[in-house]
Design a protein around this motif. Structure first.
Motif, short mmCIF file in Angstrom:
data_model
loop_
_atom_site.label_atom_id
_atom_site.label_comp_id
_atom_site.label_asym_id
_atom_site.label_seq_id
_atom_site.Cartn_x
_atom_site.Cartn_y
_atom_site.Cartn_z
N THR A 199 21.42 39.25 36.68
CA THR A 199 20.15 39.04 36.36
C THR A 199 19.39 39.93 37.33
O THR A 199 19.86 40.62 38.54
CB THR A 199 19.68 37.83 36.29
OG1 THR A 199 18.34 37.62 35.74
CG2 THR A 199 19.71 36.99 37.70
N LEU A 205 16.13 32.22 35.60
CA LEU A 205 16.65 32.89 34.66
C LEU A 205 16.82 34.50 35.24
O LEU A 205 17.75 35.30 34.88
CB LEU A 205 16.17 33.05 33.12
CG LEU A 205 16.43 33.69 32.25
CD1 LEU A 205 17.85 33.38 31.63
CD2 LEU A 205 15.65 33.67 30.87
N THR A 238 16.99 26.11 36.00
CA THR A 238 18.07 25.12 35.36
C THR A 238 18.91 24.70 36.13
O THR A 238 19.77 25.75 37.04
CB THR A 238 18.54 25.96 34.06
OG1 THR A 238 17.74 26.32 33.18
CG2 THR A 238 19.75 25.07 33.36
N ARG A 281 19.55 24.71 28.46
CA ARG A 281 19.51 25.82 29.55
C ARG A 281 18.41 26.67 28.98
O ARG A 281 18.23 27.20 27.72
CB ARG A 281 21.05 26.53 29.31
CG ARG A 281 20.93 27.71 30.57
CD ARG A 281 22.28 28.42 30.46
NE ARG A 281 22.77 28.86 29.23
CZ ARG A 281 22.28 30.09 28.67
NH1 ARG A 281 21.76 30.93 29.52
NH2 ARG A 281 22.95 30.46 27.62
N ILE A 311 16.42 29.75 28.58
CA ILE A 311 16.84 31.25 28.03
C ILE A 311 15.63 32.11 28.01
O ILE A 311 15.85 33.17 27.36
CB ILE A 311 17.54 31.16 26.81
CG1 ILE A 311 16.78 30.50 25.52
CG2 ILE A 311 18.83 30.46 26.74
CD1 ILE A 311 17.09 30.38 24.23
N THR A 321 14.16 27.09 25.51
CA THR A 321 15.63 26.39 25.99
C THR A 321 16.43 26.71 24.94
O THR A 321 16.01 26.87 23.59
CB THR A 321 15.71 24.94 26.51
OG1 THR A 321 15.44 24.22 25.22
CG2 THR A 321 14.67 24.58 27.48
N GLU A 322 17.77 26.65 25.01
CA GLU A 322 18.73 26.66 23.87
C GLU A 322 18.66 25.72 23.01
O GLU A 322 19.42 25.78 21.99
CB GLU A 322 20.24 26.89 24.50
CG GLU A 322 20.60 25.98 25.30
CD GLU A 322 22.20 26.12 26.37
OE1 GLU A 322 22.58 27.14 25.60
OE2 GLU A 322 22.32 25.22 26.90
N LYS A 352 16.84 32.35 16.05
CA LYS A 352 17.51 32.31 17.45
C LYS A 352 17.09 33.72 18.19
O LYS A 352 16.35 34.47 17.71
CB LYS A 352 19.01 32.43 17.23
CG LYS A 352 19.49 31.15 16.59
CD LYS A 352 19.54 29.95 17.56
CE LYS A 352 20.05 28.79 16.74
NZ LYS A 352 19.88 27.57 17.61
N GLN A 353 17.41 33.43 19.52
CA GLN A 353 17.20 34.55 20.49
C GLN A 353 15.86 34.89 20.57
O GLN A 353 15.11 36.05 20.33
CB GLN A 353 18.10 36.00 20.11
CG GLN A 353 19.41 35.65 19.94
CD GLN A 353 20.01 35.77 21.29
OE1 GLN A 353 19.36 36.04 22.21
NE2 GLN A 353 21.16 35.36 21.49
#
Length: 561
Positions: free
Chosen positions: A221, A275, A299, A349, A351, A364-365, A391-392
């Motif tokens: 990252t 992140l 996180t 988590r 994201i 978050t997921e 999603k995403q």
């Protein structure tokens, strides 16, 4: 290595690649990576040698006949390019060099060595104090040797900060040195700062400030955050708990920026892991301009322990936000944590994270999008959360009340690509605009569907232009053709106070005829008033948005890249 006069020199083209560039008022700064190895010596501390090269060109009088730009400066830097930022006409570059000093540290910092026998275990105060004292001695001698090796290839020595010797108070209120036996002196981070308007083609009269620190940063990252006054670097670390489990923590380093100067300033520590750089944000105190507030979302990963027979999960992942102060008037102080909000969305988590003024949007997921308020730095407040199908997701604030959320869904209208052994679905982007004036009940005010999924995986491939209220996405050639041909432009004009039935945003026009080549540009768009410049494949073109007319276009041949 061979001296290089330009990034496209035929002698080194296969060994060089452009990592980044910064556009100034009268010059462009190009950052290039190149291989360069020291002569083989068993005592070399620096390994995995990569070198960063800086080229500065004059663009005050652009040639019209495709001749080369005038080279103002060329300078070699130590380490592999990690990050950079241009603030005004000053450039700040961060590089990383891996170090080979493990065998030295194993003999001096391992609690199993005879020198430390009789001391407490690896978490005890006696061990930590003595280990830190030994590290201080070793760090200075290793710093000197590193600079000697750097000078061998004609690079100026680096001022390696003694701030890396500071003790940090960990979350369990014990003073610990940052660098334990598995992370001590494994990596050297160097920050270079310079004014881009200098004229020194051979680099001999080129001046810059350079500071180094022994710090390991994650490769998966981007842990570097920039403001006009500071750089913050996040380093991952772990600490063992009393029950034998391990908790992830983040060590933070800040640098102060003063024009073309940068200097390591202070450090801090928070629970969990960010992140990326978007998890951090810096703001200035309204009461004291010497203070900056660092807001960071992290996180804590789920913890696992071994019960004698099996590994089992001891704690679920959870999320936190912390606020720390950086006092720019005093160097060497720890960052003070003045506010925090812990343990929200347990089991999820982070994201996605984005800040807008005093608000923070965290995805978050588990799917909820959380809205947090940092108006009171000492008491961050969770205002509410809401969900969006798909999603995403990616979040883009527009202003104080409107945000855009980009999500990915399977396009059920199309069958996708079918192979003998599997079937690949086609995806579409769902772009939704929400009014979040009432953070407890956000309202959908507009949406659109876009074929393809490029913007989900490459957030820099699309752009929102606030001047014209346009949103620009890379577009596929046809619905079932995955290749990109140009850009779709959407008009997002809407009343900020809109709370009525959602509007379906329509496509304003397309920018097409971007062709491909062997070395292609990734899809990018740049706004210049009413004009947008788009890059894709080997084609660069400018389009006037109100008239939808092409202003100019040129193609860069593959061999020139």
């Amino acid at each position: 290595g061979d001296a290089v006069e330009s990034p496209t020199d035929s002698r080194s083209r296969n060994r060089m690649s452009i990592s980044n560039f910064f556009l100034g008022k009268n010059q462009i700064t190009v950052i290039v990576k190149s291989d360069l190895s020291l002569k083989s010596r068993s005592e070399n501390y620096i390994q995995g040698y990569r070198q960063t090269r800086v080229f500065v060109y004059d663009i005050s009088d652009m040639p019209s006949d495709a001749t080369e730009l005038e080279l103002l400066t060329r300078k070699d830097l130590q380490g592999s390019f990690k990050s950079g930022k241009m603030i005004g006409e000053n450039v700040h570059i961060v590089t990383s060099s891996s170090l080979r000093v493990g065998e030295v540290l194993e003999k001096t910092l391992s609690p199993n060595e005879a020198l430390l026998q009789g001391k407490k275990d690896a978490t005890g105060d006696d061990y930590m104090s003595e280990a830190n004292e030994m590290l201080s001695i070793k760090a200075h001698s290793i710093s000197k040797e590193i600079n000697n090796q750097i000078k061998e290839i004609g690079i100026e020595p680096v001022d390696i900060a003694t701030i890396s010797q500071m003790l940090i108070q960990s979350p369990n209120n014990t003073d610990v040195p940052w660098f334990t036996s598995f992370a001590v002196l494994k990596n050297l981070i160097i920050t270079y700062s310079f004014a881009s308007d200098q004229h020194s083609p051979d680099g001999a009269n080129f001046t810059m400030s350079q500071s180094g620190i022994f710090l390991s940063t994650p490769d998966y990252t981007n842990p570097f955050y920039y403001s006009d006054k500071s750089i913050v670097i996040a380093s991952e670390a772990y600490e063992e708990n009393e029950d034998g489990s391990w908790s992830d923590i983040t060590a933070l380093i800040s640098l102060t920026l003063d024009g073309p100067q940068s200097q390591f300033h202070s450090n801090g520590i928070v629970r969990g892991s960010p992140l990326n750089q978007s998890s951090m944000n810096l703001g200035t105190s309204a009461l004291n301009s010497s203070f900056e507030y660092l807001r960071i979302a992290t996180t804590t990963w789920g913890r696992w322990i071994f019960d004698g027979q099996f590994w089992k999960q001891n704690d679920e992942s959870t999320n936190h936000v912390s606020v720390l102060t950086i006092n720019s008037s005093k160097r060497g102080l720890q960052m003070e944590k003045v506010g925090h909000l812990d343990d929200f969305d347990v089991g999820g988590r982070m994201i996605g994270c984005v800040y807008h003024k005093n608000h923070c949007y965290i995805l978050t997921e588990n799917d909820p999008i959380y809205i947090l308020d940092f108006s009171n730095h000492t008491a961050p407040e969770l205002l509410g959360n809401f969900t969006v199908p798909g999603k995403q997701k990616y979040i883009q604030p527009i202003n104080d009340t409107l945000i855009i959320i980009i999500s990915q869904e399977i396009d059920k209208r199309n069958e996708g690509w079918e192979y003998p052994w599997f079937k690949t679905p086609l995806f579409k982007l769902q772009v939704s605009m929400f009014n979040v004036a009432n953070s407890k009940n956000p309202i959908l005010v507009g949406s659109l569907n876009q074929s393809g999924a490029e913007a989900i995986y490459d957030h820099e491939s699309f752009r929102y232009m606030p001047e014209s209220n346009m949103l620009i996405f890379p577009s596929q050639c046809t619905v079932k053709d995955p290749y990109l041909c140009g850009f779709d432009v959407y008009d997002l004009s809407i009343d900020e106070s809109a709370t009525t039935i959602p509007t379906t945003f329509t496509k304003a026009f397309q920018i097409l005829n971007h062709d491909s080549c062997r070395n292609s540009f990734p899809p990018r768009s740049l706004g210049f008033g009413d004009n947008v410049t788009t890059l894709m494949g080997c084609t660069v073109k400018s389009t006037n948005i109100p008239s939808e007319k092409e202003m100019w276009m040129f193609r860069i041949e593959s061999q020139a890249i």
